[in-house]
Design a protein around this motif. Structure first.
Motif, PDB file in Angstrom:
ATOM      1  N   PHE A 130      38.574  64.423 -11.473  1.00  0.00           N
ATOM      2  CA  PHE A 130      36.926  64.355 -11.128  1.00  0.00           C
ATOM      3  C   PHE A 130      36.514  64.598  -9.730  1.00  0.00           C
ATOM      4  O   PHE A 130      37.079  64.967  -8.838  1.00  0.00           O
ATOM      5  N   GLN A 131      35.391  65.852  -9.806  1.00  0.00           N
ATOM      6  CA  GLN A 131      35.127  65.895  -8.710  1.00  0.00           C
ATOM      7  C   GLN A 131      33.449  66.044  -8.394  1.00  0.00           C
ATOM      8  O   GLN A 131      32.772  66.601  -9.836  1.00  0.00           O
ATOM      9  N   ILE A 132      33.241  65.400  -7.447  1.00  0.00           N
ATOM     10  CA  ILE A 132      31.785  66.228  -6.989  1.00  0.00           C
ATOM     11  C   ILE A 132      31.364  67.101  -5.893  1.00  0.00           C
ATOM     12  O   ILE A 132      31.635  67.392  -5.004  1.00  0.00           O
ATOM     13  N   ARG A 133      30.263  68.276  -6.197  1.00  0.00           N
ATOM     14  CA  ARG A 133      30.265  69.272  -5.259  1.00  0.00           C
ATOM     15  C   ARG A 133      28.281  69.078  -5.187  1.00  0.00           C
ATOM     16  O   ARG A 133      27.238  69.240  -5.727  1.00  0.00           O
ATOM     17  N   TRP A 134      27.829  68.243  -4.214  1.00  0.00           N
ATOM     18  CA  TRP A 134      27.246  68.567  -3.484  1.00  0.00           C
ATOM     19  C   TRP A 134      25.978  69.728  -3.145  1.00  0.00           C
ATOM     20  O   TRP A 134      26.746  70.538  -3.077  1.00  0.00           O
ATOM     21  N   SER A 135      24.665  69.933  -3.313  1.00  0.00           N
ATOM     22  CA  SER A 135      24.228  70.968  -3.805  1.00  0.00           C
ATOM     23  C   SER A 135      24.124  71.661  -2.556  1.00  0.00           C
ATOM     24  O   SER A 135      24.043  73.235  -2.127  1.00  0.00           O
TER      25      SER A 135
END
Length: 153
Positions: A130-135
């Motif tokens: 799981f990963q999140i990439r901010w704008s």
């Protein structure tokens, strides 16, 4: 032998076989491992996240990757990346990218497609990353977090 005695003997034999079957069970295999791992990350309040990376086996030979995410109000736009990988080269067996919802959410579920891998070798396992990439291009957290390992039967 008298017909009534023969009949009673047959009933006793069948009952014995049924009782043995019920008591010993079958040799069906089940998945082992899996479940969820919980994490929290973030330095700035609007980028603070809580999440769970999960993997399960809804039926024999099938894996299901998913994740649950809590975002605070005021967070920037982002993308959620969910990948299921197999040990032995980290082959990706399922992958999905989601847009983050606007506003605050609490333990919102995100999924990647179920996978069936008939060509796995004995002893290999699977995990959800799981990963999140901010704008603005930052990754949060800086490295991917994963679920526990799951072995499919």
């Amino acid at each position: 032998m008298h017909p009534l005695i023969q009949s009673a003997a047959r009933v006793a034999t069948v009952a014995g076989i049924l009782a043995t079957t019920v008591l010993t069970g079958t040799s069906a295999q089940a998945a082992s491992g899996g479940g969820c791992t919980e994490y929290s990350s973030g330095v700035r309040p609007e980028r603070y996240i809580d999440f769970r990376a999960c993997i399960s086996a809804p039926k024999v030979g099938v894996g299901r990757p998913d994740a649950y995410l809590t975002l605070r109000a005021g967070h920037p736009a982002c993308k959620v990346y969910i990948r299921a990988v197999r040990t032995g080269g980290s082959r990706v067996v399922s992958n999905k990218v989601h847009n983050c919802p606007a506003g605050a959410v609490r333990m919102k579920r995100f999924t990647a497609p179920d996978f069936k891998d008939n060509h796995h070798e004995y002893g290999e396992a699977y995990a959800t990353y799981f990963q999140i990439r901010w704008s603005d291009g930052d990754w949060a957290p800086q490295y991917p977090y994963r679920s526990p390992w799951l072995k499919l039967p």
